[in-house]
Write an enzyme that holds these catalytic residues in place. Structure first.
Site, PDB file in Angstrom:
ATOM      1  N   GLY A  13     -50.592  29.210 -44.162  1.00 26.00           N
ATOM      2  CA  GLY A  13     -51.067  28.304 -42.961  1.00 26.00           C
ATOM      3  C   GLY A  13     -51.728  27.098 -43.215  1.00 26.00           C
ATOM      4  O   GLY A  13     -52.799  26.680 -42.893  1.00 26.00           O
ATOM      5  N   THR A  38     -46.007  29.196 -39.779  1.00 27.77           N
ATOM      6  CA  THR A  38     -45.298  30.339 -38.974  1.00 27.77           C
ATOM      7  C   THR A  38     -44.451  29.684 -37.929  1.00 27.77           C
ATOM      8  O   THR A  38     -43.168  29.605 -38.163  1.00 27.77           O
ATOM      9  CB  THR A  38     -46.276  31.039 -38.175  1.00 27.77           C
ATOM     10  OG1 THR A  38     -47.576  30.502 -37.671  1.00 27.77           O
ATOM     11  CG2 THR A  38     -46.791  32.288 -38.949  1.00 27.77           C
ATOM     12  N   SER A 143     -65.134  34.408 -43.744  1.00 30.58           N
ATOM     13  CA  SER A 143     -65.783  33.873 -42.834  1.00 30.58           C
ATOM     14  C   SER A 143     -67.166  34.258 -43.017  1.00 30.58           C
ATOM     15  O   SER A 143     -67.431  35.292 -43.318  1.00 30.58           O
ATOM     16  CB  SER A 143     -65.263  33.967 -41.554  1.00 30.58           C
ATOM     17  OG  SER A 143     -66.316  33.473 -40.564  1.00 30.58           O
ATOM     18  N   TYR A 156     -62.835  40.140 -35.523  1.00 28.87           N
ATOM     19  CA  TYR A 156     -62.742  38.990 -36.626  1.00 28.87           C
ATOM     20  C   TYR A 156     -63.682  39.337 -37.728  1.00 28.87           C
ATOM     21  O   TYR A 156     -63.410  39.322 -38.957  1.00 28.87           O
ATOM     22  CB  TYR A 156     -62.982  37.510 -35.670  1.00 28.87           C
ATOM     23  CG  TYR A 156     -63.199  36.265 -36.834  1.00 28.87           C
ATOM     24  CD1 TYR A 156     -61.809  35.897 -37.305  1.00 28.87           C
ATOM     25  CD2 TYR A 156     -63.858  35.848 -37.319  1.00 28.87           C
ATOM     26  CE1 TYR A 156     -61.562  34.766 -38.010  1.00 28.87           C
ATOM     27  CE2 TYR A 156     -64.204  34.680 -38.096  1.00 28.87           C
ATOM     28  CZ  TYR A 156     -62.879  34.247 -38.378  1.00 28.87           C
ATOM     29  OH  TYR A 156     -62.810  32.967 -39.150  1.00 28.87           O
ATOM     30  N   ILE A 189     -66.273  25.106 -39.208  1.00 30.07           N
ATOM     31  CA  ILE A 189     -65.635  23.890 -39.759  1.00 30.07           C
ATOM     32  C   ILE A 189     -65.000  23.287 -38.762  1.00 30.07           C
ATOM     33  O   ILE A 189     -64.362  23.936 -37.972  1.00 30.07           O
ATOM     34  CB  ILE A 189     -64.851  24.267 -40.959  1.00 30.07           C
ATOM     35  CG1 ILE A 189     -65.253  25.331 -42.191  1.00 30.07           C
ATOM     36  CG2 ILE A 189     -64.221  22.940 -41.444  1.00 30.07           C
ATOM     37  CD1 ILE A 189     -66.668  24.434 -42.505  1.00 30.07           C
TER      38      ILE A 189
HETATM   39  P1  NAD Z   1     -56.165  27.077 -37.731  1.00 27.29           P
HETATM   40  O1  NAD Z   1     -55.808  27.956 -36.480  1.00 27.29           O
HETATM   41  O2  NAD Z   1     -56.148  25.588 -37.592  1.00 27.29           O
HETATM   42  O3  NAD Z   1     -55.259  27.433 -38.915  1.00 27.29           O
HETATM   43  C1  NAD Z   1     -55.017  28.963 -39.035  1.00 27.29           C
HETATM   44  C2  NAD Z   1     -53.548  28.847 -39.804  1.00 27.29           C
HETATM   45  O4  NAD Z   1     -53.070  30.336 -39.840  1.00 27.29           O
HETATM   46  C3  NAD Z   1     -52.557  28.220 -39.076  1.00 27.29           C
HETATM   47  O5  NAD Z   1     -51.733  27.162 -39.907  1.00 27.29           O
HETATM   48  C4  NAD Z   1     -51.547  29.342 -38.870  1.00 27.29           C
HETATM   49  O6  NAD Z   1     -50.133  28.829 -38.772  1.00 27.29           O
HETATM   50  C5  NAD Z   1     -51.671  30.206 -39.759  1.00 27.29           C
HETATM   51  N1  NAD Z   1     -51.402  31.500 -39.260  1.00 27.29           N
HETATM   52  C6  NAD Z   1     -51.684  32.211 -38.057  1.00 27.29           C
HETATM   53  N2  NAD Z   1     -51.092  33.412 -38.053  1.00 27.29           N
HETATM   54  C7  NAD Z   1     -50.107  33.332 -39.257  1.00 27.29           C
HETATM   55  C8  NAD Z   1     -49.231  34.460 -39.751  1.00 27.29           C
HETATM   56  N3  NAD Z   1     -49.040  35.629 -38.938  1.00 27.29           N
HETATM   57  N4  NAD Z   1     -48.587  34.160 -40.850  1.00 27.29           N
HETATM   58  C9  NAD Z   1     -48.711  33.148 -41.361  1.00 27.29           C
HETATM   59  N5  NAD Z   1     -49.780  32.255 -41.100  1.00 27.29           N
HETATM   60  C10 NAD Z   1     -50.582  32.314 -39.846  1.00 27.29           C
HETATM   61  O7  NAD Z   1     -57.636  27.567 -38.310  1.00 27.29           O
HETATM   62  P2  NAD Z   1     -58.491  27.153 -39.533  1.00 27.29           P
HETATM   63  O8  NAD Z   1     -59.807  26.973 -38.706  1.00 27.29           O
HETATM   64  O9  NAD Z   1     -57.945  25.871 -40.195  1.00 27.29           O
HETATM   65  O10 NAD Z   1     -58.567  28.581 -40.289  1.00 27.29           O
HETATM   66  C11 NAD Z   1     -58.202  28.702 -41.480  1.00 27.29           C
HETATM   67  C12 NAD Z   1     -59.090  29.738 -42.041  1.00 27.29           C
HETATM   68  O11 NAD Z   1     -60.625  29.705 -42.258  1.00 27.29           O
HETATM   69  C13 NAD Z   1     -58.877  31.242 -41.375  1.00 27.29           C
HETATM   70  O12 NAD Z   1     -58.731  32.115 -42.142  1.00 27.29           O
HETATM   71  C14 NAD Z   1     -60.039  31.305 -40.712  1.00 27.29           C
HETATM   72  O13 NAD Z   1     -60.439  32.685 -40.370  1.00 27.29           O
HETATM   73  C15 NAD Z   1     -60.977  30.618 -41.585  1.00 27.29           C
HETATM   74  N6  NAD Z   1     -62.207  30.083 -40.878  1.00 27.29           N
HETATM   75  C16 NAD Z   1     -62.317  28.997 -40.451  1.00 27.29           C
HETATM   76  C17 NAD Z   1     -63.597  28.778 -39.897  1.00 27.29           C
HETATM   77  C18 NAD Z   1     -63.606  27.448 -38.841  1.00 27.29           C
HETATM   78  O14 NAD Z   1     -64.640  27.090 -38.376  1.00 27.29           O
HETATM   79  N7  NAD Z   1     -62.574  26.703 -38.628  1.00 27.29           N
HETATM   80  C19 NAD Z   1     -64.774  29.095 -40.069  1.00 27.29           C
HETATM   81  C20 NAD Z   1     -64.552  30.155 -40.894  1.00 27.29           C
HETATM   82  C21 NAD Z   1     -63.302  30.944 -41.272  1.00 27.29           C
END
Ligand code: NAD
Length: 246
Positions: A13, A38, A143, A156, A189
């Protein structure tokens, strides 16, 4: 700045959000980066364009981490093309929020499938390859919800708490093979994942963060690069929080 020249890194991702920040951090540090996505072709094309100066070090692959056979095929591809790799960052993750009493059964399973089963699949095949090499770094993106558990995020939070447990168990299984397994646990984030938060909720989250701002993808990437570096050789089974003090 850590040096990843000569190393191959996988970021799931990785074409947008936190994954993009992580992939770009590794590219700047000299790594060859296999970035998976994806369905979002536009984000994949944008990633390529934004990082055209690193074109020869970028390999963008389509991969759904919830499909066991697809994951197996992906690691056959990396083994054949690159021989091996050094770093896996399991960044792919989704959220489908609602209070538990109203949560759809499919929303529970969708989140578990991507955030937990998907990482199990990725780790299973990665470890087989890294064990042969007797070196490796796996970093799972968790997270702060794994320990904080905000309302509306039971699926989640449970998936991320499970990920922390998976990380600890796996770290013990592979420690003698020179492989470390850790979590980076971001707070809020600024990415698309939290863009859809209602204004009131966003304000209430900001009020709870001691540093009074959302973090950046670069700040998460810095922690991932540290855990992926050779210098982090005595850190395994642990979680590094990037939360602004939450
Ligand atoms: P985002 O939605 O921008 O990115 C998520 C990525 O996961 C995307 O590129 C998507 O294509 C990919 N993805 C989703 N389903 C998938 C699948 N079945 N197979 C392969 N890839 C898949 O979100 P983000 O904020 O960049 O989050 C990235 C990670 O950080 C996640 O694990 C999220 O739980 C974690 N996170 C984010 C935050 C935040 O505040 N943004 C906080 C804590 C944790």
């Amino acid at each position: 700045m850590h040096d990843f020249k000569g190393q191959t890194v996988i970021v799931t991702g990785g074409t947008r959000g936190i994954g993009k920040g992580i992939a770009e951090g590794f590219l700047k540090a000299g790594a060859k980066v296999i970035v998976t996505y994806t369905t979002n072709e536009a984000a994949a094309a944008q990633f390529k364009q934004d990082n055209s100066q690193f074109a020869e070090n970028i390999d963008i692959q389509k991969l759904d981490v919830t499909k066991y056979e697809e994951v197996e095929k992906f690691f056959k591809y990396t083994d054949t093309k690159y021989g091996s790799f050094e770093v896996l960052v399991n960044n792919a993750g989704i959220r489908k929020d609602s209070v538990l009493a109203m949560m759809k059964e499919s929303d529970w399973h969708d989140v578990m499938n991507v955030n937990l089963a998907g990482i199990f699949y990725m780790c299973k095949f990665a470890v087989k390859s890294l064990m042969r090499k007797r070196y490796g770094r796996i970093i799972n993106i968790s997270s702060v919800m794994e320990r904080y558990g905000f309302e509306g995020q039971a699926n989640y939070a449970a998936s991320k708490a499970g990920l922390s447990a998976l990380t600890k168990s796996l770290s013990k299984e592979v420690a003698t093979r020179g492989i470390t397994v850790n979590c980076v646990s971001p707070g809020f984030i600024a990415t698309e994942l939290i863009e859809d938060l209602p204004d009131k909720l966003r304000e209430s989250y900001l009020a709870r963060i001691p540093l009074k701002r959302f973090g950046s993808t670069e700040e998460v990437a810095a922690c991932v690069l540290f855990l992926a570096s050779k210098e982090a050789s005595y850190v395994t089974g642990s979680t590094l929080e990037v939360t602004g003090g939450l």
